[in-house]
Design an enzyme around this catalytic site. Structure first.
Site, PDB file in Angstrom:
ATOM      1  N   GLY A  96     -14.410  -9.956   1.612  1.00  0.00           N
ATOM      2  CA  GLY A  96     -15.242 -10.976   2.245  1.00  0.00           C
ATOM      3  C   GLY A  96     -14.702 -12.391   2.170  1.00  0.00           C
ATOM      4  O   GLY A  96     -15.308 -13.301   2.748  1.00  0.00           O
ATOM      5  N   THR A 108      -6.324   2.494  -6.586  1.00  0.00           N
ATOM      6  CA  THR A 108      -7.542   2.411  -5.762  1.00  0.00           C
ATOM      7  C   THR A 108      -8.411   3.626  -6.041  1.00  0.00           C
ATOM      8  O   THR A 108      -7.958   4.766  -5.890  1.00  0.00           O
ATOM      9  CB  THR A 108      -7.161   2.337  -4.269  1.00  0.00           C
ATOM     10  OG1 THR A 108      -6.395   1.147  -4.080  1.00  0.00           O
ATOM     11  CG2 THR A 108      -8.403   2.279  -3.389  1.00  0.00           C
ATOM     12  N   TYR A 119      -3.021   5.789  -4.695  1.00  0.00           N
ATOM     13  CA  TYR A 119      -4.245   6.588  -4.724  1.00  0.00           C
ATOM     14  C   TYR A 119      -4.032   7.710  -5.729  1.00  0.00           C
ATOM     15  O   TYR A 119      -2.897   8.075  -6.025  1.00  0.00           O
ATOM     16  CB  TYR A 119      -4.519   7.191  -3.344  1.00  0.00           C
ATOM     17  CG  TYR A 119      -4.928   6.190  -2.300  1.00  0.00           C
ATOM     18  CD1 TYR A 119      -6.187   5.589  -2.346  1.00  0.00           C
ATOM     19  CD2 TYR A 119      -4.075   5.854  -1.261  1.00  0.00           C
ATOM     20  CE1 TYR A 119      -6.574   4.681  -1.376  1.00  0.00           C
ATOM     21  CE2 TYR A 119      -4.466   4.943  -0.282  1.00  0.00           C
ATOM     22  CZ  TYR A 119      -5.711   4.368  -0.346  1.00  0.00           C
ATOM     23  OH  TYR A 119      -6.094   3.471   0.608  1.00  0.00           O
ATOM     24  N   GLY A 143      -7.607  -9.288   2.337  1.00  0.00           N
ATOM     25  CA  GLY A 143      -6.982  -8.280   3.191  1.00  0.00           C
ATOM     26  C   GLY A 143      -7.003  -8.746   4.638  1.00  0.00           C
ATOM     27  O   GLY A 143      -5.999  -9.194   5.188  1.00  0.00           O
ATOM     28  N   SER A 183       0.825  -1.213   0.000  1.00  0.00           N
ATOM     29  CA  SER A 183       0.000   0.000   0.000  1.00  0.00           C
ATOM     30  C   SER A 183       0.856   1.259   0.000  1.00  0.00           C
ATOM     31  O   SER A 183       1.939   1.290   0.603  1.00  0.00           O
ATOM     32  CB  SER A 183      -0.879  -0.006   1.251  1.00  0.00           C
ATOM     33  OG  SER A 183      -1.434   1.276   1.474  1.00  0.00           O
ATOM     34  N   ASP A 223     -12.526  -8.893  -4.650  1.00  0.00           N
ATOM     35  CA  ASP A 223     -11.804  -8.436  -3.455  1.00  0.00           C
ATOM     36  C   ASP A 223     -12.795  -8.039  -2.362  1.00  0.00           C
ATOM     37  O   ASP A 223     -13.453  -7.002  -2.462  1.00  0.00           O
ATOM     38  CB  ASP A 223     -10.932  -7.226  -3.826  1.00  0.00           C
ATOM     39  CG  ASP A 223     -10.328  -6.551  -2.606  1.00  0.00           C
ATOM     40  OD1 ASP A 223      -9.540  -7.205  -1.901  1.00  0.00           O
ATOM     41  OD2 ASP A 223     -10.661  -5.374  -2.341  1.00  0.00           O
ATOM     42  N   HIS A 281     -13.451  -1.826  -0.831  1.00  0.00           N
ATOM     43  CA  HIS A 281     -12.456  -1.511   0.203  1.00  0.00           C
ATOM     44  C   HIS A 281     -12.735  -2.322   1.481  1.00  0.00           C
ATOM     45  O   HIS A 281     -12.537  -1.844   2.592  1.00  0.00           O
ATOM     46  CB  HIS A 281     -12.482  -0.010   0.507  1.00  0.00           C
ATOM     47  CG  HIS A 281     -11.127   0.605   0.733  1.00  0.00           C
ATOM     48  ND1 HIS A 281     -10.475   1.348  -0.220  1.00  0.00           N
ATOM     49  CD2 HIS A 281     -10.299   0.605   1.808  1.00  0.00           C
ATOM     50  CE1 HIS A 281      -9.323   1.787   0.263  1.00  0.00           C
ATOM     51  NE2 HIS A 281      -9.186   1.336   1.498  1.00  0.00           N
ATOM     52  N   LYS A 317      -8.804  -0.846  -8.740  1.00  0.00           N
ATOM     53  CA  LYS A 317      -9.376  -1.470  -7.541  1.00  0.00           C
ATOM     54  C   LYS A 317     -10.449  -0.561  -6.948  1.00  0.00           C
ATOM     55  O   LYS A 317     -10.164   0.589  -6.592  1.00  0.00           O
ATOM     56  CB  LYS A 317      -8.263  -1.700  -6.513  1.00  0.00           C
ATOM     57  CG  LYS A 317      -8.737  -2.230  -5.164  1.00  0.00           C
ATOM     58  CD  LYS A 317      -7.536  -2.586  -4.307  1.00  0.00           C
ATOM     59  CE  LYS A 317      -7.923  -3.072  -2.936  1.00  0.00           C
ATOM     60  NZ  LYS A 317      -8.319  -1.994  -2.024  1.00  0.00           N
TER      61      LYS A 317
HETATM   62  C1  LIG Z   1      -6.701  -2.556   7.921  1.00  0.00           C
HETATM   63  C2  LIG Z   1      -6.951  -2.358   6.465  1.00  0.00           C
HETATM   64  C3  LIG Z   1      -6.228  -1.402   5.762  1.00  0.00           C
HETATM   65  C4  LIG Z   1      -6.449  -1.210   4.390  1.00  0.00           C
HETATM   66  N1  LIG Z   1      -5.677  -0.308   3.702  1.00  0.00           N
HETATM   67  C5  LIG Z   1      -5.845  -0.179   2.360  1.00  0.00           C
HETATM   68  C6  LIG Z   1      -4.981   0.671   1.610  1.00  0.00           C
HETATM   69  O1  LIG Z   1      -4.073   1.292   2.134  1.00  0.00           O
HETATM   70  N2  LIG Z   1      -5.217   0.763   0.280  1.00  0.00           N
HETATM   71  C7  LIG Z   1      -6.208   0.066  -0.355  1.00  0.00           C
HETATM   72  O2  LIG Z   1      -6.371   0.185  -1.568  1.00  0.00           O
HETATM   73  N3  LIG Z   1      -7.012  -0.769   0.343  1.00  0.00           N
HETATM   74  C8  LIG Z   1      -6.849  -0.910   1.668  1.00  0.00           C
HETATM   75  N4  LIG Z   1      -7.651  -1.774   2.365  1.00  0.00           N
HETATM   76  C9  LIG Z   1      -8.644  -2.574   1.645  1.00  0.00           C
HETATM   77  C10 LIG Z   1      -8.017  -3.896   1.177  1.00  0.00           C
HETATM   78  O3  LIG Z   1      -7.091  -3.675   0.156  1.00  0.00           O
HETATM   79  C11 LIG Z   1      -9.095  -4.837   0.619  1.00  0.00           C
HETATM   80  O4  LIG Z   1      -9.835  -4.164  -0.362  1.00  0.00           O
HETATM   81  C12 LIG Z   1     -10.034  -5.371   1.690  1.00  0.00           C
HETATM   82  O5  LIG Z   1      -9.344  -5.672   2.866  1.00  0.00           O
HETATM   83  C13 LIG Z   1     -10.751  -6.603   1.154  1.00  0.00           C
HETATM   84  O6  LIG Z   1     -11.684  -7.085   2.062  1.00  0.00           O
HETATM   85  P1  LIG Z   1     -11.361  -8.253   3.130  1.00  0.00           P
HETATM   86  O7  LIG Z   1     -10.637  -7.588   4.237  1.00  0.00           O
HETATM   87  O8  LIG Z   1     -12.713  -8.725   3.501  1.00  0.00           O
HETATM   88  O9  LIG Z   1     -10.515  -9.309   2.420  1.00  0.00           O
HETATM   89  C14 LIG Z   1      -7.444  -1.977   3.719  1.00  0.00           C
HETATM   90  C15 LIG Z   1      -8.168  -2.937   4.443  1.00  0.00           C
HETATM   91  C16 LIG Z   1      -7.931  -3.129   5.796  1.00  0.00           C
HETATM   92  C17 LIG Z   1      -8.712  -4.180   6.519  1.00  0.00           C
END
Ligand SMILES: Cc1cc2nc3c(=O)[nH]c(=O)nc-3n(C[C@H](O)[C@H](O)[C@H](O)COP(=O)(O)O)c2cc1C
Length: 408
Positions: A338, A184, A158, A359, A135, A336, A305, A281
């Site tokens: 769940g 993103t 971003y 994630g 990230s 992406d 997200h 994304k």
């Molecule tokens: C703690 C946390 C931080 C995240 N930070 C970012 C980020 O910096 N950039 C981004 O594009 N998505 C971020 N995400 C979203 C993840 O890339 C991803 O879309 C998401 O976790 C997918 O859902 P899941 O947690 O159910 O697998 C973050 C998610 C979490 C849980």
């Protein structure tokens, strides 16, 4: 005596003592059969504010819950007697082989879960043969992550106001041989994560009385934090002249960077500064998937997200079939959000996705047992995928199609 012999023999035949496990991490992991178990351990080990930052979603968390629940709308149509003696989950992602169709999503501030943070996750991803996405809000730099991994790395950006800063990070990712740029697009403004609001949780965490009490109640986490380098936004810091000691002003700087005026023209700008594949994304409608495909984007990550931005957005898995029907094979589709089990990945593939991203699954694992936790999480998901394929009668990923599910 004779009377006692029978029960003793019976007892002996069923009693089996396992050798005592002296390694605490192995002991913890031995009790985890799935991602939900890893989450439960992480919840115990991490301070509440930290766990909620990882676990929580926007507003009522309706989308957060729906992302996982929606997989339940799909049921399998298992075929039997199909010789599943050899099951191969190998697939391709951005045209290159992966042992099973998964990539690791970008998560900001990963070192909050474990001091090794992004380095641990990148190493585990390389061992599993999967791409890892760093990230922009990472707490290890583009170069530091490359230094510990010769595997597939993607870099997430971003569309920020300061295009010079973004261009600089993109150039660093190219120089460090990152494979793909993940843009993103669901963050025109930041979502409202109310668990964080209630706890007054900020990034980087500010130390108040609540944080001190929370930290004292979770000594292992606190020891890890205090014995490692200060947590900071490693990529942004270098480019802004702000260093780790001015972390709070850096966080303010970062949140002021989200640009509500971002548009599709900005995606064309990325094409002009990046030669490799691009993943968009945060696509959440068929219409935007069609625009992405028309722009020649290599992969579309259907994503909200992880339910952290707009509440009541559609679940990614529910979008797969309509998007695939609309764009055909013009772009790879990544689901992406769940994903908690390998069977979720198989359902997404059957609906028409090329792969999934996770994630929280790996963050829970990192918080529960560090790098070894992430290894365990990824191998559990891989095993799940192969087992599910065997049980539905598919021996390879090409054979996982819509005929094997209902409800997509
Ligand atoms: C703690 C946390 C931080 C995240 N930070 C970012 C980020 O910096 N950039 C981004 O594009 N998505 C971020 N995400 C979203 C993840 O890339 C991803 O879309 C998401 O976790 C997918 O859902 P899941 O947690 O159910 O697998 C973050 C998610 C979490 C849980």
């Amino acid at each position: 005596m004779e009377q006692l012999r029978k029960p003793i023999d019976t007892l002996r035949s069923v009693l089996q003592f396992k050798p005592i496990e002296t390694d605490p991490v192995a002991r913890r992991l031995a009790r985890c059969a799935n991602v939900a178990d890893l989450r439960a351990v992480a919840k115990r080990r991490l301070p509440r504010g930290v766990f909620d930052y990882i676990d929580g979603g926007a507003e009522d968390e309706a989308t957060l819950a729906e992302n996982t629940r929606a997989f339940g709308d799909i049921t399998f149509r298992p075929r039997v007697l199909r010789d599943v003696g050899v099951v191969d989950a190998t697939s391709t992602l951005l045209g290159r082989a992966v042992p099973f169709p998964l990539a690791l999503a970008p998560t900001g501030f990963t070192r909050i879960a474990d001091p090794a943070g992004e380095l641990a996750v990148a190493r585990a991803a390389e061992r599993a043969g999967l791409p890892y996405t760093l990230s922009t809000m990472g707490t290890q730099s583009i170069e530091a992550v490359r230094a510990v991994s010769s595997g597939r790395l993607w870099f997430q950006v971003y569309v920020w106001r300061d295009r010079g800063l973004v261009a600089d990070m993109v150039a660093r990712a190219a120089a460090a041989d990152y494979e793909a740029l993940v843009i993103t697009v669901d963050t025109a403004v930041l979502g409202r994560r109310e668990r964080d609001v209630r706890r007054g949780f900020s990034l980087p965490p500010k130390i108040g009385l609540g944080t001190l009490v929370d930290g004292a109640l979770h000594p292992a986490w606190t020891r890890g934090l205090l014995s490692s380098d200060p947590i900071r936004f490693a990529n942004v810091a270098g480019s802004t002249g702000l260093d780790g000691t001015t972390a709070v002003s850096l966080a303010e700087y970062v949140s002021a960077q989200f640009d509500p005026s971002l548009s599709w023209r900005d995606i064309e700008w990325f094409r002009s500064i990046w030669n490799g594949p691009i993943v968009i994304k945060g696509v959440q409608t068929v219409e935007d998937a069609v625009i992405s495909a028309d722009l020649g984007i290599e992969a579309i990550a259907l994503s909200n997200h992880g339910g952290r931005q707009l509440d009541h957005a559609p679940s990614p898995v529910s979008l797969i079939a309509p998007v695939v029907d609309a764009i055909g094979g013009r772009a790879e589709i990544i689901c992406d959000g769940g994903v908690r089990r390998g069977s979720d990945i198989v359902k997404a593939i059957a609906a028409g996705a090329s792969a999934c991203m996770v994630g929280r699954a790996y963050l829970y694992a990192l918080g529960a047992a560090g790098e070894r936790g992430v290894d365990r999480c990824l191998s559990m998901l891989h095993d799940d995928v192969r087992r599910t394929m065997a049980l539905i009668g598919a021996t390879d990923i090409a054979g996982v199609d819509r005929s094997l599910i209902t409800g997509s």
